[in-house]
Design a protein around this motif. Sequence first.
Motif, short mmCIF file in Angstrom:
data_model
loop_
_atom_site.label_atom_id
_atom_site.label_comp_id
_atom_site.label_asym_id
_atom_site.label_seq_id
_atom_site.Cartn_x
_atom_site.Cartn_y
_atom_site.Cartn_z
N SER A 34 0.83 -1.21 0.00
CA SER A 34 0.00 0.00 0.00
C SER A 34 0.86 1.25 0.00
N ALA A 35 1.98 1.22 0.74
CA ALA A 35 2.88 2.37 0.75
C ALA A 35 3.49 2.60 -0.63
N ALA A 36 3.88 1.50 -1.31
CA ALA A 36 4.44 1.63 -2.65
C ALA A 36 3.40 2.17 -3.62
N VAL A 37 2.17 1.64 -3.56
CA VAL A 37 1.11 2.10 -4.46
C VAL A 37 0.82 3.58 -4.22
N ARG A 38 0.73 3.97 -2.97
CA ARG A 38 0.45 5.37 -2.67
C ARG A 38 1.57 6.28 -3.16
N PHE A 39 2.81 5.83 -3.02
CA PHE A 39 3.93 6.63 -3.49
C PHE A 39 3.92 6.77 -5.01
N VAL A 40 3.71 5.66 -5.72
CA VAL A 40 3.67 5.70 -7.18
C VAL A 40 2.53 6.58 -7.67
N ASP A 41 1.40 6.52 -6.98
CA ASP A 41 0.22 7.26 -7.41
C ASP A 41 0.24 8.72 -6.97
N GLU A 42 0.65 8.96 -5.71
CA GLU A 42 0.53 10.30 -5.14
C GLU A 42 1.86 10.95 -4.77
N GLY A 43 2.94 10.17 -4.72
CA GLY A 43 4.23 10.74 -4.35
C GLY A 43 4.46 10.86 -2.87
N ASP A 44 3.73 10.09 -2.03
CA ASP A 44 3.87 10.14 -0.58
C ASP A 44 3.47 8.77 -0.03
N PRO A 45 4.39 8.04 0.64
CA PRO A 45 4.05 6.70 1.11
C PRO A 45 3.21 6.68 2.39
N GLY A 46 3.07 7.85 3.06
CA GLY A 46 2.17 7.88 4.19
C GLY A 46 2.79 8.04 5.56
N TRP A 47 4.06 8.42 5.65
CA TRP A 47 4.68 8.71 6.96
C TRP A 47 5.55 9.95 6.82
N PRO A 48 6.01 10.53 7.92
CA PRO A 48 6.78 11.78 7.83
C PRO A 48 8.05 11.62 6.98
N ALA A 49 8.34 12.61 6.18
CA ALA A 49 9.51 12.59 5.31
C ALA A 49 10.78 12.93 6.09
N TRP A 50 11.88 12.24 5.74
CA TRP A 50 13.19 12.54 6.33
C TRP A 50 13.57 13.99 6.02
N SER A 51 13.21 14.47 4.86
CA SER A 51 13.60 15.82 4.44
C SER A 51 12.96 16.90 5.30
N SER A 52 11.83 16.60 5.95
CA SER A 52 11.22 17.58 6.86
C SER A 52 11.49 17.25 8.32
N ALA A 53 11.82 15.99 8.62
CA ALA A 53 12.16 15.56 9.98
C ALA A 53 13.34 14.61 9.89
N PRO A 54 14.58 15.14 9.76
CA PRO A 54 15.75 14.29 9.53
C PRO A 54 15.85 13.16 10.55
N GLY A 55 16.01 11.94 10.03
CA GLY A 55 16.07 10.75 10.86
C GLY A 55 14.77 9.96 10.86
N ALA A 56 13.65 10.58 10.49
CA ALA A 56 12.34 9.91 10.53
C ALA A 56 12.36 8.67 9.65
#
Length: 513
Positions: free
Chosen positions: A464-486
């Motif tokens: 589901s995370a892969a599908v969401r990323f391919v479709d919407e560009g976001d797998p569904g959890w906080p991005a490292w780029s906005s919260a380094p280490g996440a």
Amino acid sequence: MPAPGISTPPEAPVTALSAGRVRGMWRAGPDGGSPSAAFLGIPFAKPPVGGLRFAAPRRPDPWEGVRDALVHGPTPKRGDSAQTLIPEPAIPGEATLNLDVFTPAPGDRGARLPVMVWIHGGGYVEGSPASPWYDGAAFTRDGIVTVNVSYRLGFDGFGRIPGAPDNRGVLDWLAALEWVQENIGAFGGDPDRVTIMGQSAGGGAVLTLLGMPAAQPLFHRVISLSGALGDVPGARARRLSARLAELAGVACTRDGFASVPEERLASLQAEAAKPDSGKALDGEISLLREGLPWAPMIDGGLITRPTAESLGAGVGADKALLLGAADDELTMTTDAMRGRLRLVPPGLALARMGLEGRRRRAYLRDNRELRRRGAAVALGRYATDRVFRSLVARVAGARTATGVDGRTGSASTWVYAFSWASPALGWACHCLDVPFWFDCLGAPGVDRVASSQPPQALARALHSAAVRFVDEGDPGWPAWSSAPGATAVLGGPEAPDGLRVRPDGYASLSALL
């Protein structure tokens, strides 16, 4: 071939490509879902044989009538090789530069569905796009057109040959992506929403493409699973080729190598890459220090600098990236050493592998459980961290930091850690996560590595995370780029039902960065 369960069998799907028309087959959807179509073995370039063996890929000749695309095409992988965790068949034949397309909407140019292009792994010397683990059925069920591509392997794909283009395997990736841009609309896909995805060498391939200026127009998002980069320095590539020519008894020229059958060179390439001592442990140390031998090289043209450096400079900054690795990619391979190393302190074993002084002490401090678990486990974890997990942190950090040209990444980076330990193998090891991402736990061979009852909830979470990323560009959890280490922890004690977010998922390897 009619799809089972359909009362009125549809006509076999036929669609028109730039080189001619192709006929695929209907297949029943997973779990009785809607049918989808598969088109197998479509050539994206001419067979790389004869005068084209060491050439850049050439567009395929057009054909008349309708070409059947019902079976996997020939693979660059030749013959039976050592048992691998992923079942990847070798299929004989010359037309090895081909691809498979799986789609829920063949011929529907108005569908404009997202596209996922898969590049297989195998250390750049093995692997096959025809694995049942890479079947696109679950992705097509979820509205994604899936493309699996082949590419030249080993020396034929990546060896340095005077008088021949460098990085021929990379050129194959580019040719396949150009084919996708030109033809994917015929399968209901959107050429403006292409995600490239790969595992191991394939994960390194998509990172290489992300850091390559020439590749930028050909895709829009990237998923790298356990990526293993090449970045072979030109001087090392020349030494390896000279050694291979010596072993083959030919001149180190294009004509010299062309006089040797592909299978013969493939059988010699491992010998050519061995350290002079011939000791197994020295080979492992060399691999950690120098990297894979037959892999994308820094050629001064397509690849001008190490990939992480290129990403830090802002190349590919407009493309969303999802990447990660398993907790113990390589620890399974050191299990056999437990008896021999049972009395060896982990610190001494790590020193033998080249981790010295303060960095070794810091690494052991950040990984305290390794002292208790012994030297064999420490070596496996260290190799995992050096080859795979440190790359994840370096790439995520490079994309988050300001590049040397003053740019900052404009697209986000997401990071995961696959932590489910297989009861069959004992570890969250290399390749284990692939059938979870593809949601194909019933595929042949999965039970051998994941046990007879792998957690379907985990497969749903990853897929589901892969599908969401391919479709919407976001797998569904906080991005490292906005919260380094996440980091999304996938499976294991922290996330038994799928996914938990840890704020510092890769902190344990800071001494290696």
